[in-house]
Write a protein that holds these residues in place. Structure first.
Motif, PDB file in Angstrom:
ATOM      1  N   GLU A   6      33.650  50.449  39.174  1.00  0.00           N
ATOM      2  CA  GLU A   6      35.088  50.689  39.023  1.00  0.00           C
ATOM      3  C   GLU A   6      35.629  51.627  40.100  1.00  0.00           C
ATOM      4  O   GLU A   6      36.765  51.490  40.548  1.00  0.00           O
ATOM      5  CB  GLU A   6      35.370  51.280  37.626  1.00  0.00           C
ATOM      6  CG  GLU A   6      36.819  51.513  37.275  1.00  0.00           C
ATOM      7  CD  GLU A   6      37.616  50.217  37.194  1.00  0.00           C
ATOM      8  OE1 GLU A   6      37.561  49.536  36.171  1.00  0.00           O
ATOM      9  OE2 GLU A   6      38.307  49.872  38.181  1.00  0.00           O
TER      10      GLU A   6
ATOM     11  N   ALA B 224      40.302  56.313  40.954  1.00  0.00           N
ATOM     12  CA  ALA B 224      40.427  56.483  39.507  1.00  0.00           C
ATOM     13  C   ALA B 224      41.181  55.345  38.834  1.00  0.00           C
ATOM     14  O   ALA B 224      41.170  55.238  37.616  1.00  0.00           O
ATOM     15  CB  ALA B 224      41.140  57.802  39.206  1.00  0.00           C
ATOM     16  N   ILE B 225      41.848  54.496  39.601  1.00  0.00           N
ATOM     17  CA  ILE B 225      42.684  53.460  38.986  1.00  0.00           C
ATOM     18  C   ILE B 225      41.824  52.360  38.384  1.00  0.00           C
ATOM     19  O   ILE B 225      41.045  51.733  39.091  1.00  0.00           O
ATOM     20  CB  ILE B 225      43.636  52.820  40.015  1.00  0.00           C
ATOM     21  CG1 ILE B 225      44.454  53.900  40.722  1.00  0.00           C
ATOM     22  CG2 ILE B 225      44.540  51.803  39.353  1.00  0.00           C
ATOM     23  CD1 ILE B 225      45.290  53.371  41.872  1.00  0.00           C
ATOM     24  N   PRO B 226      41.966  52.097  37.076  1.00  0.00           N
ATOM     25  CA  PRO B 226      41.213  50.984  36.490  1.00  0.00           C
ATOM     26  C   PRO B 226      41.738  49.661  37.045  1.00  0.00           C
ATOM     27  O   PRO B 226      42.859  49.265  36.736  1.00  0.00           O
ATOM     28  CB  PRO B 226      41.517  51.103  34.985  1.00  0.00           C
ATOM     29  CG  PRO B 226      42.030  52.498  34.791  1.00  0.00           C
ATOM     30  CD  PRO B 226      42.737  52.828  36.077  1.00  0.00           C
TER      31      PRO B 226
ATOM     32  N   ARG C 265      38.004  46.165  35.729  1.00  0.00           N
ATOM     33  CA  ARG C 265      38.001  45.510  34.416  1.00  0.00           C
ATOM     34  C   ARG C 265      39.252  44.664  34.214  1.00  0.00           C
ATOM     35  O   ARG C 265      39.152  43.546  33.709  1.00  0.00           O
ATOM     36  CB  ARG C 265      37.854  46.536  33.309  1.00  0.00           C
ATOM     37  CG  ARG C 265      36.440  47.082  33.205  1.00  0.00           C
ATOM     38  CD  ARG C 265      36.333  48.099  32.074  1.00  0.00           C
ATOM     39  NE  ARG C 265      35.031  48.750  32.075  1.00  0.00           N
ATOM     40  CZ  ARG C 265      34.688  49.725  32.893  1.00  0.00           C
ATOM     41  NH1 ARG C 265      35.553  50.161  33.795  1.00  0.00           N
ATOM     42  NH2 ARG C 265      33.488  50.259  32.824  1.00  0.00           N
ATOM     43  N   PRO C 266      40.447  45.165  34.560  1.00  0.00           N
ATOM     44  CA  PRO C 266      41.615  44.279  34.440  1.00  0.00           C
ATOM     45  C   PRO C 266      41.445  42.970  35.199  1.00  0.00           C
ATOM     46  O   PRO C 266      41.749  41.900  34.671  1.00  0.00           O
ATOM     47  CB  PRO C 266      42.757  45.126  35.022  1.00  0.00           C
ATOM     48  CG  PRO C 266      42.372  46.530  34.669  1.00  0.00           C
ATOM     49  CD  PRO C 266      40.866  46.562  34.839  1.00  0.00           C
TER      50      PRO C 266
ATOM     51  N   SER D  70      36.039  60.239  37.042  1.00  0.00           N
ATOM     52  CA  SER D  70      36.515  59.606  35.811  1.00  0.00           C
ATOM     53  C   SER D  70      36.110  58.131  35.767  1.00  0.00           C
ATOM     54  O   SER D  70      35.600  57.641  34.755  1.00  0.00           O
ATOM     55  CB  SER D  70      38.046  59.728  35.719  1.00  0.00           C
ATOM     56  OG  SER D  70      38.558  58.912  34.693  1.00  0.00           O
TER      57      SER D  70
ATOM     58  N   LEU E  70      32.283  57.805  35.326  1.00  0.00           N
ATOM     59  CA  LEU E  70      31.813  58.085  33.969  1.00  0.00           C
ATOM     60  C   LEU E  70      32.208  56.971  32.998  1.00  0.00           C
ATOM     61  O   LEU E  70      31.465  56.671  32.055  1.00  0.00           O
ATOM     62  CB  LEU E  70      32.369  59.420  33.486  1.00  0.00           C
ATOM     63  CG  LEU E  70      31.620  60.631  34.050  1.00  0.00           C
ATOM     64  CD1 LEU E  70      32.336  61.917  33.680  1.00  0.00           C
ATOM     65  CD2 LEU E  70      30.191  60.662  33.513  1.00  0.00           C
ATOM     66  N   GLY E  71      33.374  56.356  33.202  1.00  0.00           N
ATOM     67  CA  GLY E  71      33.733  55.193  32.389  1.00  0.00           C
ATOM     68  C   GLY E  71      32.684  54.106  32.527  1.00  0.00           C
ATOM     69  O   GLY E  71      32.260  53.484  31.547  1.00  0.00           O
TER      70      GLY E  71
END
Lengths: 441, 441
Positions: free
Chosen positions: A130, A136-138, A141-142, A317, A320-321
């Motif tokens: 990711e 940091a931008i998801p 997954r999207p 972030s 860790l996700g």
């Protein structure tokens, strides 16, 4: 406290992102255990040298130079070394020993992605990344999951914070590239050697990753057309502003129809270049070192994902996700965040791309010039939408010149470049000042 | 063509979203099979009546009124009926028969979510609901997976397209609420009975879903503080614009510290109300019927997710993404998009919330009034940041009045309401025109 199963987590690299990942793994251990359904034990941090100075409060006994042993005894391996080797070798041995892998390594994925994903597929391991595409931008997954039932038409991403910082300051302050770059280096927004950012190499790696996911096609880095922002100066910025645009370095991933040499008629184009974006477009208001990814899908319509594209704790972030996802999968089994390359669309050269252009010419200031220029454009199948004659420059040792800013209708890039070559060779054209694509309208 | 395993997909409901889901399942069958790793066979479409007029080209033989049999013979059940019953019953029987469930039913999840997720957990089924919170915008996976290693501090969402459409037109055109509502109804942006939208019920359901996910806590709908936008008129809009704000209906989900009655000191607040948003905030430029979810996380910093919050084909995109995820999970096993309620934070009343306010008062126009008002605010622990006396209204049959617009520093909601009550009872205050929270700065 629930009695969770223990998973051993290896961290490779203790730089800006790695040290934050380690600190958060320790600080939020209980919460992470609840979310992952497993206790995530930081088993060790592999570094090149134990003696390197570190501005960190991490327990010194966690550090090791023996990456191989650490990897061999871990369930999840987080690779934050960057670059190709030894990152590639470490990831492959992690996969080989049955670990799931989390990486933020865009350079590696853009060049050796297929090798790594195939190795993971063979043993049923997963590779999560990711943090590799937009900090940091998801966005992974999207693209992979949320839009899996849709068809992405186009992605336009501001995926490099350094260049967006530079272009944004040039735009808002009317400053010159070299001054802002020097300032950005002083403030830590740009590296001492800024090549990877300002020449678009970093953005091209991210473009390859995003396009691979969005179009279910392995996009090699060499197939990404790349131009940097070093030629963007104050005069180009001023002209863009005057015409209602802002200059942004865009990663554009686009599905093209009607391609004769593709079995389905479909192909894709992946390109990175500075482009003119209308001020009313959501991407125009992405300021500073922020990133944003604008996605147009057939059913969902336009979507935008916005946030911090870099920074140690921000990127941590996303890492860790991925670690939590890897842990859930490690326990429950099932599918990770792999790659689907079933569509395998051809990636075409930038010459096939159809877009609008803004051409700025310095021409001799005499009657009949516009007619000559218009004739050359028309002969080259480039249709004119707007023409503006902006300034007249009298020079003592030369003929007086005028500046022509030509906005075109949609044209094919290869027609446009051939036409620009003929314009440059024309007697009435003193200089081709700039040729910029217009994206996002 | 790869020889994929077949998965039977049941569709419940053939409304605006359902008919698009069915059409896309049929049209993109090959691509979806490649992405899911299974052929998704639309086994049937359960409707209430076969004779209802349908503007659709879907094969008539797919329609059935026997939902129970269809569900019992399917691997994946898509529930797009909406409302509580029979949706709840159908979903529970789908789970009972071993199917994975995809739903866009926000009303059901906000009221019976825990019952449904527990039923799914018991048998190892998964319930996917990307379309239930913000239409086409991918927000469920980012919150559950991408941010699983982070701590969400706050969500501010524009999650109802109808009210954003109304407020945006009131703002840009200076129109009155009732006129824009009537127009929105005519254009299909608002229902004949607009209560669910304009009174904030729809947004409150979505807020409960988002807060549950973000804070790993089961948030019951009753715990969501809810106010609608029917009291917002042109004068409030004008005053907001004058002060540099725009009025938006926000769903705010916030982590609160220092709560004495919580074991960890942490609690959450979930609330829906019209609020003043600074024009420079990214949410201020969300126009028309679009939605956006602004997330502040401890490590990632601010993120924003933007797109279409409603619409048949747009919502179908989110539903189909879930269907592909359900299919992958159905084949490979592993974890779906369940709920983690491990944190189980207390949800506190809106009185505990600390925010800034803008209070507009009509006061009698005589010396000493400001001092009296300021005294009442100070007594109530509400500190004044700005005061503006905007207009003086002379009326023949009454004393002259002036309008005071007071911006406060941060204050606790319960202090503020008590103070406003005392202001309303004061002899110098003719009328409390409005009290609005200021969010997002």
């Amino acid at each position: 406290m629930t009695d969770y199963r223990l998973l051993r987590v290896a961290l490779l690299g203790a730089g800006a992102v790695g040290s934050q990942v380690a600190a958060l793994l320790l600080k939020h251990a209980d919460e992470l255990a609840d979310r992952a359904g497993a206790r995530l034990q930081l088993a060790g941090i592999a570094v090149r040298s134990l003696d390197a100075p570190r501005d960190t409060e991490l327990p010194r006994e966690l550090f090791t130079t023996d990456a191989a042993s650490l990897i061999a005894s871990s369930d999840i391996v987080i690779e934050l070394i960057g670059g190709i080797e030894p990152a590639r070798e470490h990831i492959l041995s992690a996969i080989g020993s049955g670990a799931d892998v989390v990486t933020a390594n865009k350079a590696l994925l853009a060049t050796h992605g297929p090798e790594i994903f195939e190795a993971a597929d063979r043993v049923g391991a997963s590779v999560y990344y990711e943090a590799a595409a937009a900090g940091a931008i998801p966005i992974i997954r999207p693209l992979r999951d949320s839009l899996a039932g849709d068809r992405v038409r186009r992605i336009m991403g501001i995926v490099n914070g350094t260049t967006n910082y530079i272009l944004d300051r040039m735009d808002t302050e009317g400053a010159e590239f070299s001054d802002v770059l020097a300032d950005a280096q002083r403030l830590g927004y740009a590296e001492a050697d800024p090549t990877a950012d300002v020449e678009g190499y970093d953005a091209a790696q991210k473009a390859a990753i995003l396009a691979s996911l969005a179009f279910h096609t392995a996009v090699p880095l060499e197939a990404v057309h790349r131009e940097g922002i070093t030629a963007i100066d104050k005069s180009i910025m001023d002209a863009a502003r005057h015409a209602g645009y802002v200059v942004k370095l865009l990663a554009v991933c686009e599905r093209l129809d009607g391609q004769d040499d593709s079995p389905t008629g479909e192909a894709i184009s992946v390109r990175v270049y500075p482009a003119l974006v209308p001020r009313s477009h959501p991407l125009a208001s992405v300021h500073g070192a922020n990133n944003a990814v604008f996605v147009e899908a057939e059913a969902a319509g336009p979507l935008m994902f916005y946030g911090a594209g870099a920074g140690g704790v921000q990127t941590a972030s996303a890492v860790l996700g991925d670690v939590v996802s890897a842990a859930r999968r490690h326990i429950a089994g099932g599918v990770g965040v792999g790659e689907s390359t079933r569509a395998n669309l051809p990636v075409v050269e930038v010459g096939r791309v159809v877009t609008r252009y803004q051409i700025t010419l310095e021409v001799v200031d005499q009657p009949g010039v516009l007619s000559t220029v218009a004739g050359l454009l028309s002969d080259g199948h480039v249709s004119i939408a707007t023409v503006e004659q902006t300034t007249t420059i009298g020079e003592s040792d030369a003929a007086a010149t005028a500046r022509l800013v030509i906005g075109t209708h949609k044209a094919k890039e290869q027609d446009l470049s051939a036409t620009v070559e003929r314009l440059a060779a024309s007697e009435v054209v003193a200089r081709v000042v700039s040729v910029l694509r217009v994206e996002g309208n």
